[in-house]
Design an enzyme around this catalytic site. Structure first.
Site, short mmCIF file in Angstrom:
data_model
loop_
_atom_site.label_atom_id
_atom_site.label_comp_id
_atom_site.label_asym_id
_atom_site.label_seq_id
_atom_site.Cartn_x
_atom_site.Cartn_y
_atom_site.Cartn_z
N ASP A 185 -8.61 47.63 92.52
CA ASP A 185 -9.62 48.44 91.83
C ASP A 185 -10.79 47.51 91.56
OD1 ASP A 185 -8.39 50.84 91.91
OD2 ASP A 185 -8.05 51.05 89.75
N GLU A 244 -0.28 49.56 88.52
CA GLU A 244 -1.58 48.94 88.18
C GLU A 244 -1.47 48.27 86.82
OE1 GLU A 244 -5.11 51.37 88.82
OE2 GLU A 244 -6.10 50.39 87.15
N ASP A 261 -15.68 48.54 83.11
CA ASP A 261 -15.78 49.08 84.48
C ASP A 261 -17.16 48.96 85.10
OD1 ASP A 261 -13.10 49.76 84.37
OD2 ASP A 261 -13.44 51.89 83.96
N ASP A 284 -8.72 65.22 87.55
CA ASP A 284 -10.13 65.08 87.94
C ASP A 284 -10.54 66.21 88.87
OD1 ASP A 284 -9.99 62.53 86.80
OD2 ASP A 284 -9.66 61.54 88.74
N HIS A 336 -7.34 61.35 90.10
CA HIS A 336 -6.25 61.79 89.23
C HIS A 336 -6.15 63.31 89.43
CE1 HIS A 336 -7.94 58.37 86.89
NE2 HIS A 336 -6.70 58.12 86.55
N GLU A 379 -6.75 45.37 89.19
CA GLU A 379 -8.12 45.70 88.79
C GLU A 379 -8.78 44.50 88.09
OE1 GLU A 379 -8.88 49.56 87.15
OE2 GLU A 379 -10.27 48.74 85.66
#
Ligand code: XLS
Ligand code: NI
Ligand code: NI
Length: 439
Positions: A296, A232, A309, A104, A101, A268
């Site tokens: 993802d 996404e 995650d 980030d 991102h 994802e």
């Protein structure tokens, strides 16, 4: 190269019998599966946000991650040091791609100009690192959910000034991705949804999101960015209901707004399960529409809600994933991005290696089993046999849209009661369990 992980050297393939925790057991990058090196099948990517920016906090406690290289400041020096560590990590873990991102990689400042200058600076830093390491950008994205201004959404915000801020941010994030040769760009609607319909004009918000995406497509074409655009899906979290609920919802949205030619999906695992689907289901839905762009790779925990995650370590799941990927002929611009984080208790720097090795080996083993399933042929044969009646003259006539209800009534009244066959689910599961990975 820097040496922030002094106890770890480059991770190599040692084979399934190895007991070395810092070696691959199944991922042999150059070994070929169905005539292609594993590294090209899997196209692993490392996510900047989890690897460099995730302190491993949870709703009940502070971060635990040991990051001796990070002084916690929002300075460019700190951002540069993170990049240094990240590329050392990519090289040692032997992952070819990464994803980020905008926020980030570079700190947000007090003005848009200063923020953009920070981003430009870090794009130059990362560009140089890519050059010297050979690593590539799988995709970039903009963080449209972290800053408090996005509390009510970004492209779906009730306030047009917020929409403008989001648009400016996306513009710059696409620029950054383009400059770094990114193969794709992801739109994840971080807060594009609602908490209550009492204060939400849903159809208006959805139209605004479509305008937003349309402008991004126009911009992409204007600057000559050739990478893929992905949407996404995610059903909820942080909002109670997100507009990009699942693959089918996203496809319908894109179709309704005439955007289907411009987007494919980044699916994802943990989002699939939050939507009440299996990952395999979501991948099939996307692939059936010719819109499976990228993945993802992570997974949830059956006992927990939320997008936890976890690194993908479930072999049945990775096998199912790689079967769909092989069937569609492999990734083009996409890959397997580890949108995954270590557990809060796995706080040592070396756990970054253990977690990625676990995920990479699970995906590699899944790839090998998926190829073996295809080579074995029994499962595909049983599937083909199940639909064999559709290969008849009548089946083809219906599928071609050349049949009428009257003709079918005529057929039904002369063909007698249909002869049905077992679906053989347990046989299929048993065959699956007995297939050994190739290689
Ligand atoms: C969050 C999403 C996010 C996207 C990129 O749940 O998975 O990480 O992949 O914004
Ligand atoms: Ni994601
Ligand atoms: Ni997620």
């Amino acid at each position: 190269m820097s040496n922030y992980f002094p106890d770890v050297s480059r991770i190599c393939y040692a084979g399934p019998d190895s007991r070395d925790p810092l070696a691959f057991k199944w991922y042999d990058p150059e070994a070929t599966v169905e005539g292609k090196p594993m590294r090209e099948h899997l196209r692993f990517a490392c996510s900047y946000w989890h690897t460099m920016r995730n302190l491993l906090a949870d709703p009940f406690g502070a971060g635990t991650a040991q990051m001796p290289w990070d002084d916690g400041s929002d300075t460019l020096e700190n951002a540069e040091r993170r990049a240094e560590v990240f590329f050392e990590f990519l090289t040692k873990i032997n992952i070819d791609f990464y994803c980020f991102h905008d926020r980030d990689i570079a700190p947000e400042a007090h003005s848009i100009e200063e923020t953009n200058a920070n981003l430009d600076h870090m794009v130059r830093v990362l560009g140089a690192k890519q050059q010297s390491s050979g690593k590539r950008l799988l995709w970039g994205t903009a963080c449209l959910f972290g800053h408090p201004r996005y509390v009510h959404g970004a492209a779906s915000a009730p306030n047009v000034d917020v929409f403008a801020h989001a648009a400016s941010q996306v513009r710059r994030a696409i620029d950054a991705t383009h400059q770094l040769g990114g193969e794709g760009y992801v739109f994840w609607g971080g807060r594009e949804g609602y908490d209550t319909l009492l204060n939400t004009d849903m159809s208006r918000e959805l139209d605004h999101v479509a305008c937003f995406l349309r402008m991004a497509v126009e911009y992409k074409k204007r600057i000559g960015f050739q990478g893929a655009f992905y949407l996404e899906p995610k059903p909820k979290e942080p909002t109670a209901h997100q507009y990009d609920y699942d693959a089918a919802t996203c496809l319908n949205f894109l179709r309704e707004h005439d955007l289907l030619d411009e987007f494919s999906l980044n699916i994802e695992t943990n989002h699939a399960t939050l939507a009440g689907h299996s990952m395999e289901h979501e991948l099939e839905v996307a692939a059936a529409a010719g819109a499976l762009g990228s993945i993802d790779a992570n997974m949830g925990d059956a006992h927990l809600g939320w997008d936890t995650d976890h690194f993908p370590t479930d072999l049945y799941m990775t096998t199912a994933i790689m079967r769909v990927v092989l069937r569609m002929g492999g990734f083009v611009t996409g890959g397997l991005n580890f949108d995954a984080k270590r557990r809060r208790g796995s706080f040592e720097p070396v756990d970054l290696f253990h977690s990625h090795i676990a995920g990479m080996d699970a995906c590699a083993r899944g790839l090998r089993v998926a190829a073996a399933i295809r080579a074995d042929g029994r499962i595909d044969d049983l599937l083909a046999e199940r639909y064999a009646s559709w290969d008849s003259a009548l089946g083809r006539k219906i599928a071609n849209g050349e049949c009428t209800l009257e003709e079918l009534e005529q057929h039904a009244s002369t063909s007698g009661e249909p002869t049905l066959k077992s679906g053989r689910e347990e046989l299929l599961r048993s065959i699956l369990n007995n297939i050994r990975p190739e290689g």
